[in-house]
Every structure is written in structure tokens, then in C-alpha cells.
Design a protein around this motif. Structure first.
Motif, PDB file in Angstrom:
ATOM      1  N   PRO A 103       0.785  -1.249   0.000  1.00 41.49           N
ATOM      2  CA  PRO A 103       0.000   0.000   0.000  1.00 41.49           C
ATOM      3  C   PRO A 103       0.811   1.290   0.000  1.00 41.49           C
ATOM      4  CG  PRO A 103       0.013  -0.957   2.180  1.00 41.49           C
ATOM      5  CD  PRO A 103       0.707  -1.938   1.299  1.00 41.49           C
ATOM      6  N   VAL A 104       2.139   1.176  -0.126  1.00 34.20           N
ATOM      7  CA  VAL A 104       2.993   2.362  -0.199  1.00 34.20           C
ATOM      8  C   VAL A 104       3.838   2.251  -1.460  1.00 34.20           C
ATOM      9  CG1 VAL A 104       4.792   3.731   0.918  1.00 34.20           C
ATOM     10  CG2 VAL A 104       3.087   2.552   2.311  1.00 34.20           C
ATOM     11  N   ALA A 105       3.898   3.311  -2.254  1.00 35.04           N
ATOM     12  CA  ALA A 105       4.660   3.239  -3.495  1.00 35.04           C
ATOM     13  C   ALA A 105       5.197   4.609  -3.874  1.00 35.04           C
ATOM     14  CB  ALA A 105       3.788   2.699  -4.630  1.00 35.04           C
ATOM     15  N   GLY A 161     -12.183  -3.233 -15.057  1.00 39.91           N
ATOM     16  CA  GLY A 161     -12.413  -4.259 -14.051  1.00 39.91           C
ATOM     17  C   GLY A 161     -12.546  -3.690 -12.662  1.00 39.91           C
ATOM     18  N   ASN A 162     -12.752  -4.591 -11.705  1.00 42.92           N
ATOM     19  CA  ASN A 162     -12.958  -4.177 -10.324  1.00 42.92           C
ATOM     20  C   ASN A 162     -11.654  -3.755  -9.661  1.00 42.92           C
ATOM     21  OD1 ASN A 162     -13.006  -5.155  -7.234  1.00 42.92           O
ATOM     22  ND2 ASN A 162     -15.015  -4.388  -7.864  1.00 42.92           N
ATOM     23  N   LEU A 163     -11.712  -2.656  -8.908  1.00 44.61           N
ATOM     24  CA  LEU A 163     -10.555  -2.196  -8.152  1.00 44.61           C
ATOM     25  C   LEU A 163     -10.691  -2.692  -6.723  1.00 44.61           C
ATOM     26  CD1 LEU A 163     -10.096   1.531  -9.278  1.00 44.61           C
ATOM     27  CD2 LEU A 163      -8.869  -0.484 -10.066  1.00 44.61           C
ATOM     28  N   SER A 164      -9.757  -3.494  -6.324  1.00 47.28           N
ATOM     29  CA  SER A 164      -9.800  -3.999  -4.955  1.00 47.28           C
ATOM     30  C   SER A 164      -9.630  -2.844  -3.970  1.00 47.28           C
ATOM     31  CB  SER A 164      -8.689  -5.030  -4.741  1.00 47.28           C
ATOM     32  OG  SER A 164      -8.881  -6.146  -5.585  1.00 47.28           O
ATOM     33  N   ARG A 165     -10.271  -2.966  -2.844  1.00 45.52           N
ATOM     34  CA  ARG A 165     -10.235  -1.928  -1.818  1.00 45.52           C
ATOM     35  C   ARG A 165      -8.875  -1.930  -1.129  1.00 45.52           C
ATOM     36  NH1 ARG A 165     -11.795  -2.292   3.666  1.00 45.52           N
ATOM     37  NH2 ARG A 165     -12.577  -0.340   4.572  1.00 45.52           N
ATOM     38  N   VAL A 166      -8.236  -0.750  -1.061  1.00 42.98           N
ATOM     39  CA  VAL A 166      -6.959  -0.577  -0.382  1.00 42.98           C
ATOM     40  C   VAL A 166      -7.157   0.397   0.772  1.00 42.98           C
ATOM     41  CG1 VAL A 166      -4.548   0.102  -0.603  1.00 42.98           C
ATOM     42  CG2 VAL A 166      -5.707  -0.989  -2.527  1.00 42.98           C
ATOM     43  N   VAL A 167      -6.732  -0.009   1.969  1.00 40.96           N
ATOM     44  CA  VAL A 167      -6.932   0.815   3.162  1.00 40.96           C
ATOM     45  C   VAL A 167      -5.788   1.820   3.293  1.00 40.96           C
ATOM     46  CG1 VAL A 167      -7.143   0.803   5.670  1.00 40.96           C
ATOM     47  CG2 VAL A 167      -8.192  -1.027   4.319  1.00 40.96           C
ATOM     48  N   ALA A 210       3.571  -4.043   6.112  1.00 41.94           N
ATOM     49  CA  ALA A 210       2.263  -3.430   5.857  1.00 41.94           C
ATOM     50  C   ALA A 210       1.362  -4.350   5.052  1.00 41.94           C
ATOM     51  CB  ALA A 210       2.441  -2.100   5.133  1.00 41.94           C
ATOM     52  N   ASN A 211       0.068  -4.253   5.322  1.00 40.01           N
ATOM     53  CA  ASN A 211      -0.959  -5.027   4.619  1.00 40.01           C
ATOM     54  C   ASN A 211      -1.980  -4.064   4.053  1.00 40.01           C
ATOM     55  OD1 ASN A 211      -3.406  -6.554   4.116  1.00 40.01           O
ATOM     56  ND2 ASN A 211      -2.408  -8.248   5.187  1.00 40.01           N
ATOM     57  N   SER A 212      -2.306  -4.189   2.782  1.00 43.50           N
ATOM     58  CA  SER A 212      -3.211  -3.243   2.135  1.00 43.50           C
ATOM     59  C   SER A 212      -4.649  -3.370   2.606  1.00 43.50           C
ATOM     60  CB  SER A 212      -3.161  -3.434   0.617  1.00 43.50           C
ATOM     61  OG  SER A 212      -3.635  -4.723   0.258  1.00 43.50           O
ATOM     62  N   LYS A 213      -4.967  -4.464   3.335  1.00 45.92           N
ATOM     63  CA  LYS A 213      -6.352  -4.675   3.750  1.00 45.92           C
ATOM     64  C   LYS A 213      -6.615  -4.216   5.178  1.00 45.92           C
ATOM     65  CE  LYS A 213      -7.026  -8.640   0.670  1.00 45.92           C
ATOM     66  NZ  LYS A 213      -7.412 -10.072   0.580  1.00 45.92           N
ATOM     67  N   THR A 214      -5.568  -3.813   5.880  1.00 46.47           N
ATOM     68  CA  THR A 214      -5.750  -3.373   7.267  1.00 46.47           C
ATOM     69  C   THR A 214      -5.126  -2.005   7.471  1.00 46.47           C
ATOM     70  OG1 THR A 214      -3.695  -4.452   7.948  1.00 46.47           O
ATOM     71  CG2 THR A 214      -5.732  -5.727   8.132  1.00 46.47           C
TER      72      THR A 214
END
Length: 790
Positions: free
Chosen positions: A467-469, A518-524, A609-613
């Protein structure tokens, strides 16, 4: 008490001990070499105890220690003649509390007494007098001044001595207080003592007169503004004060954020900038300190304040003002004089005024250290490109785990504008090199760095994976053109939309919606940092007015490197392949590395880090005492600026940029307990405002929505660049090289004349001939007369 009878006291603590004790006692120490600090912006230095050792290393040739005045008042008895010094000191002792004032001596009988200011003011002084062959004067040092408190005198080679106590023993609050009235009374009497004993050498400079008459619209507006200074000065300078005796308005350099001791005087007889030692005009003040991009805008702003119609001064009512921008605050950029060419000889002066000072390219902490190293590695060093690279690197390392007092994170879109040959390759390669110094080495660089973002699914996939770029985009202008052009593909336009959405995403989530691809996955709470490098021409050509109104341009922090080419360094001191050893520890601390072992990185480690939390743990940077007011005051001032409605989306983002910059630098100074100091926030405010001014000028001068608009701006820039020489029609025709037919060229020139941007005028030559040329309004010679309209 006199300097001769005082019992000197010496002390032998280390430089670090001296500076730490001064800070603890409420003083503002400053490193000094000889008698003065030899670095820029020292007047703003507010050193903290943890910074003492760093400043000693950075300025290891500054062996003496000074104290910055302001809350402290220093009365310098600069009188080498013993008899006159004794008389002056006797009068000084009549000031209430003066007998308890510490006295510093370097070369007797000259001496200096220190007091606590009841009301801080700028420097005051008597005239200079020659007494028994010696130059004598009294100086009262105030805001913007310093004096050497500890160290060796440059002439005697012996240490300064103190009597009646010293700043290491006495806290600032323990010093006797001195009032402005007491200072003024003492100065008047001291001047009389000196005048009775000697002959005057100098008098304080008086404002030089400005011409009152004139046949041009600009000169008439200037004259009317001087005749009614009350109508506009306080609108331009909210802190200006009017002197009862002279009727002049006084604007302090401190209030303008200048590193100068002297002020600006606005008098009906003329305007004098004592700090820059030059005269100026009301129109030029509005450009220099009000942010007007052209003399037309400045003149019309003055007309509004004067309550006069521009037509009263000869402005043709059919002439539209292309862009109306009225400002009520000081910019950090400097425009050229509206009537005088003498001070703007070099071709780069106007454009380079959009750059921030080189000293601001090296803020405290990791950002400054990274930037200095990047600069040292280049054969064509550009501090401005280095700063953008260092900011982006530190911002992505801070990632999602830090937030500022306002809740903002480190997601920063920074763009460096530089011509070819400015060493941009080094600034891009350096990010990879710095990240790779971490304990996890290449893994860090591979995780944080993103390739050029070419599609929305690619961007979403990148942030879902981590989740960081940091997106590094060379030729940012060309890349932007692919996203913003009229023929841009749908998937490119979606990237642009995503970029604007992601600036707010750190507060919540991004994605989770159906898109064309397409669908964009949810990123927290993702953190996307952008680092772009572009030539100015390709950057501005990629933009249209829609990018301003939709908010893209306001989301960019733009650092302009100017047009002055860097000086080549044959053998750079640094190597891009060999970063300093300390960088590894700095990067580890920023990432949250906590040592070796299986669980060494810990929960705080960024690469966990985890993009879902949500990110955890979270660190909130704090303001140092009084700094919140510094930020909020700046934000309020920016939001109060009067700009053309199309530029309001840009204006509303300036405070956000300042908050992000302050957070990034504060984290780089102390990743464990980041504190936004006054030095950091003031720096961030300056850089954010400089970016804002660069964008305003760049947009006004370059952004067009169609080919005709681009032709208009092209010819305008051509005439502007000619400055006081002007351009003949034949020269303009040759330079367009057939890209415009004669009729279209004539139409463009007519439009520029109607808008008040240029004027066709005749100027008498040295041999009696007359030359007819087009001049920018800003540079038209005084002896040139506009050609009659047909």
C-alpha cells in the motif's frame, strides 16, 4: 560601571556546552565565524539542544558563538576613544536597570550591554562621528541582528569577557527590561554627546525621490499611489506602521521574511528599500510583495485601492486585463521592475526568481542529508532537483505510519522543472541507491519503487500488493500529456482521476468500485508518492485550464530549478554507487526496523504493511510550542489571497503542501518522536508558497486550451524575453519561421496590445534616427512613445 572598571570574567566550557546552556537560558545561539555567521537565513535559526552537535559538525569553522537579538536588546558602545566611551556609558547607566545589565568587552573601551526587550524592534543607531581621530557610534541591535557572545575577538585574538554576569549564568528573563522609550531617549542623548565631541561622518540615508510626472499610464498610477499611500499600503503590508513625524510607512524586513536588517520606507516623495539599497515604485511593490504576475495586474490592483477607474490614468476601457489577480500578501518570488531596466541585466533573472533559495534545498534531518549527498554526486549539480528527490524518498519511507497534527500523511506529488543538462538522471537514480542501504537492502527498493504507471489496473495492483509506493516519472510533462490531452485514451484519463482521488485516500480507503478495466480492490489508507522531472516547456504544454479547475495542478508541489545551468564538477565528491554509511541506519529507523532475529522488524516495520488493514502502530507528529500558530497563520493568509476564480483550487492546496512538507522533514529529523519545530514549519511554508507562485506565473504565462492561445503566449514570451531592447516586426516574423502567416501574426500582436501585454512604440536613436519596436509593458524605455492608433 564602565568597561574599564568592570572585572572581566572568562569561562572555559566547550562550544557545545555554551550553546546548550544558552538555549536552556532562553537565548537563540548562532554559530559565528569571525564576527558573523557565514551561512544564509541565520536570522531565523532557533536551535534546539538536540541540534547543537549537528550544527557544530555542519559549521565546524564557526568557532565562536553569537546570540540572535529580538527578545534580547544589545546596546553596542562602538567608541574607541576612552573619554567619549565613558560619557556614553555614564548616560546609558541612567536607563532604569542598566546597572544590572551584563557587559561584554572584546576590545576596550568598546563594549556591549544586554537587556530584555519590553517590545522587540529592529536595529536603531546614531549617526557616525569622528572623535579624536576615531569613528564612534552607538548601535542598538534588535530583530535581525546578532553579536558575538563567546569566542576570540578577531583583532585581539583574545576571548571576549563578561562583567556583571553573563548569559550562561543569567537567563533571558533575569535581564533588566528596557523599553522603546528608554532606547529612543538614550539614542537622542548619545547622538548629542557625539555631536558635541566630534564631527559627523555619515547620516542615515533618506529616500531618493521618484519622478512624479509622466505621460504613461504606469507612471500616472505610480504618482497617484504615492500621493495617497494610506489607501493601499496596509492592504499590501498588514504590519506596516506609519511614522508620525515623517508621514512615511515603515515595513519591517522581518515581517517580509527577509534576511535583511533594514526596512522598506514608503513616503509620498518616494519609496526606498533600505535592505536592498534601491528605490522602487508602487507598481513594483505590488509585484514583488503582492504576487501580481504583470505590471498590468499590479496597476489595476492599485487603481482598485485608490478608488479610481484605470481610464482616469489613460487606460483605454476597451483594453481587457487578461487575468486579474489581486494579492494581499508577500510572495517569495521577485519580479522585474516596472519602469527600470538597470537592475535586471541577466537573462535569467526573471525566471530564476521563481526558484527557492539554495539554502532552502537543504532542510534539517534526513531530507537535507539526502539532498546534499545527491548534489555531491552529480557532475552538473542542481540542489533543487536533489531536494525533490530527497523529499520523495523520505516521504515514501514515512509511508502510512505517520500523520501530522492536521491529519495529513506523507503522500506527496513533487515535480522538479529543469532544463536539459541539470543532472536529473542522478536525482532519479539516487532514490534506488538510498533505499538499498537498508538492512533488507534491495528488497526495500523493489518494494517501494514503482515503474511508470501506465494503467489503472496496474496502479491498483501495485497498491494492493503493497500500500505504499513511489512512482518515479522521468519526462513527467510528456507522461502528463498522455493523460490530459484531448485525444487521451480512456484508460489514461482514469489514471489521472485516480491520482486526484489518492491524495485524499490516506484518510480512508481507495478502490472497491467497478471501472472500465475491471474491479478495483479496496486498499486501506494507501500512500502514493510521485516524483516527476520535466522540462518547463513540456510540463506547461501538457496542461489546460481544465487541469486547473479540476484540481490536478493544485495537487502538485512544483520546484523550479530556474534556467541558470549548473556549473560542471569534473570529479564529484560523492558517488551514486557509494552512499554514506549512516544512510543505512537512517533508512532503517524510518522504516521502523528494530534489530535482528526472527522477529526483529516487529509490527512497526513498514515492509510488514498489509493493504487490507489499517497501518499500526501510528505516530502523530506534534507541534513545538507556538508552531501551530505559525502554520495556521500561513494557511489563513494563503486562503485569504484574492485570486482569479480559476486559480482558487490551487490556492486552497497551499496549506496542505506546507503541512505535508513539515511532517516529512520532522519525521526525517526524528522518526521515533517527530516534532514540527518553528524552523521546519517556516521552511515548509516558504517552499509551499514558492511552489504556489511558480504555478500561478507558469499557468498565466503558458497554459492555453487551443492552438490560438498557444500562439498568443508564444509571441508574448518572445517580446518579454527581449526586455528593454524590444523586437522589431521583422525580427518577430523571422522567428516564427512561417508557422504563422502574416495576417495571423498581425492578429496576435493586436490582441496582445489590446490586452495591455505589449506596446508598439517609437524610440529615438543616438544618431537621430527612430526605431519602431514592440516592447513588453514591463520593459518599455522611458524615452519610447507609443505609436498613434490608426
Amino acid at each position: 560601571m564602565t568597561a574599564a572598571t568592570a572585572q572581566p570574567k572568562t569561562s572555559s566550557p566547550t562550544i557545545a556546552d555554551i550553546r546548550r546552556k544558552l538555549i536552556e537560558n532562553g537565548y537563540w545561539p548562532v554559530p559565528v565565524k569571525g564576527k558573523f555567521p557565514r551561512f544564509k537565513r541565520w536570522q531565523r535559526l532557533r536551535m534546539h539542544v538536540p541540534q547543537v552537535d549537528g550544527y557544530i559538525r555542519q559549521y565546524n569553522d564557526h568557532a565562536s558563538t553569537g546570540i540572535i537579538c529580538g527578545p534580547l536588546v544589545a546596546i553596542d558602545v562602538d567608541a574607541p576613544d576612552a573619554s567619549i566611551a565613558e560619557k556614553l556609558i555614564a548616560r546609558l547607566m541612567e536607563i532604569p536597570g542598566a546597572a544590572q545589565a551584563p557587559c561584554r568587552t572584546g576590545k576596550a573601551p568598546k563594549c556591549l550591554f544586554i537587556f530584555r526587550a519590553a517590545d522587540p524592534r529592529s536595529k536603531l543607531e546614531t549617526a557616525e562621528y569622528r572623535v579624536n581621530g576615531h569613528k564612534c557610534q552607538i548601535e542598538v541591535l534588535g530583530e535581525g541582528n546578532q553579536f558575538v557572545a563567546f569566542g576570540d575577538h578577531v583583532e585581539t585574538g583574545k576571548p571576549y569577557t563578561w562583567a556583571n554576569g553573563d548569559p550562561l549564568e543569567l537567563p533571558l528573563q533575569a535581564l533588566p527590561e528596557i523599553t522603546p522609550e528608554a532606547v529612543d531617549s538614550f539614542l537622542a542623548d548619545a547622538d548629542a554627546i557625539l555631536a558635541a565631541a566630534g564631527e559627523p561622518l555619515t547620516k542615515k540615508a533618506e529616500p531618493r525621490m521618484q519622478p512624479q510626472g509622466g505621460d504613461t499610464f504606469w507612471q500616472r498610477v505610480n504618482s497617484a499611489a504615492l500621493a495617497n499611500t494610506d489607501a493601499w499600503v496596509t492592504s499590501l503590508f498588514s504590519t506596516a506602521t506609519k511614522e508620525a513625524g515623517t508621514g512615511a510607512w515603515r515595513v519591517r524586513s522581518k515581517d517580509l521574511g527577509r534576511n535583511l536588517e533594514e526596512d522598506i520606507s514608503v513616503h509620498p516623495d518616494g519609496i526606498r528599500d533600505f535592505g536592498e539599497e534601491k528605490t522602487t515604485t508602487p507598481i513594483q511593490l505590488v509585484i514583488d510583495f503582492g504576487g501580481a504576475a504583470t505590471t498590468t495586474m499590479a496597476a489595476h490592483w492599485l487603481c482598485e485601492r485608490l478608488g479610481r477607474d484605470p481610464a482616469d490614468f489613460g487606460w483605454e476601457t476597451r483594453q481587457p486585463v487578461a487575468t486579474r489577480m489581486s494579492f494581499n500578501a508577500r510572495p517569495h518570488v521577485v519580479a522585474d521592475n516596472d519602469n527600470d531596466d538597470d537592475d535586471v541585466d541577466d537573462a535569467e533573472a526573471t525566471f530564476d526568481a521563481n526558484t527557492i533559495p539554495e539554502a532552502d534545498c537543504y532542510p534539517p534531518g534526513a531530507v537535507g542529508k539526502f539532498a546534499r549527498w545527491i548534489t555531491s554526486c552529480s557532475r552538473f549539480p542542481s540542489p533543487h532537483l536533489s531536494l525533490v528527490s530527497a523529499l520523495a524518498t523520505t516521504a515514501v519511507l514515512a509511508g502510512r505510519r505517520y500523520r501530522g497534527p492536521t491529519g495529513l500523511r506523507s503522500n506527496l506529488y513533487a515535480v522538479a522543472l529543469a532544463e536539459s543538462g541539470f543532472g536529473k538522471d542522478i536525482s532519479i537514480r539516487a532514490e534506488d541507491a538510498i533505499l538499498a542501504t537498508a538492512t533488507d537492502g534491495e528488497k526495500v527498493a523493489e518494494t517501494l519503487l514503482a515503474d511508470k504507471l501506465r494503467s489503472l489496473p496496474g496502479l491498483a495492483g501495485r497498491l494492493r500488493k503493497f500500500p505504499v509506493a513511489l512512482g518515479v516519472v522521468d519526462e513527467f510533462g510528456k507522461w502528463l500529456a498522455e493523460l490530459t490531452g484531448r485525444n487521451a485514451a480512456t484508460h489514461n484519463k482514469e489514471i489521472l482521476t485516480a491520482l486526484m482521488e489518492l491524495t485524499g485516500a490516506p484518510f480512508g480507503t481507495w478502490g472497491g468500485a467497478e471501472k472500465a478495466d475491471g474491479n478495483l480492490s479496496r486498499v486501506v489508507q494507501p500512500c502514493l508518492v510521485m516524483h516527476g522531472v520535466s522540462t518547463p516547456s513540456t510540463f506547461w504544454e501538457a496542461l489546460g485550464s481544465g487541469n486547473i479547475s479540476e484540481g490536478l495542478l493544485g495537487r502538485l508541489l512544483v520546484i523550479d530549478a530556474g534556467t541558470t545551468p549548473p556549473k560542471k564538477v569534473r570529479r564529484p565528491a560523492g558517488s551514486i554507487d557509494n552512499p554514506p554509511a549512516e544512510f543505512g541506519e537512517m533508512v532503517d529507523k524510518l522504516l521502523g526496523w528494530q534489530g535482528g532475529g526472527r522477529y526483529g522488524p516487529g509490527a512497526f516495520y513498514a515492509l510488514s504493511a498489509n493493504s487490507k488493514t489499517k497501518p499500526w502502530p501510528m505516530v502523530t507528529a506534534a507541534y513545538a510550542d507556538g508552531v501551530e500558530d505559525v502554520f495556521e497563520g500561513f494557511d489563513d493568509r494563503m486562503r485569504a489571497l484574492k485570486v482569479d476564480p480559476q486559480y482558487r483550487p490551487i490556492r486552497s492546496r497551499v496549506g496542505e503542501h506546507a503541512a505535508r512538507l513539515a511532517l516529512i522533514v520532522a519525521v526525517g529529523c526524528d522518526p521515533e518522536e517527530p516534532v514540527i519545530t518553528q524552523e521546519i514549519q517556516t521552511w515548509a511554508n516558504r517552499v509551499a508558497e514558492a511552489s504556489f507562485r511558480s504555478i500561478l506565473r507558469g499557468a498565466h504565462d503558458n497554459v492555453a486550451d487551443n492552438e490560438k492561445g498557444r500562439e498568443y503566449l508564444r509571441i508574448k514570451r518572445m517580446v518579454d524575453a527581449a526586455k528593454s531592447e524590444g523586437l522589431a516586426l521583422g525580427v518577430i516574423t523571422r522567428r516564427v519561421k512561417g508557422s504563422l502567416d502574416r495576417n495571423r501574426l498581425n492578429d496576435v500582436l493586436a490582441q496582445l496590445e489590446e490586452a495591455g501585454e505589449i506596446v508598439l512604440a517609437e524610440q529615438p536613436g543616438e544618431r537621430g534616427q527612430t526605431r519602431t519596436r514592440y516592447w513588453s509593458r514591463s520593459y518599455m524605455p522611458e524615452d519610447a512613445k507609443p505609436c498613434a492608433k490608426l
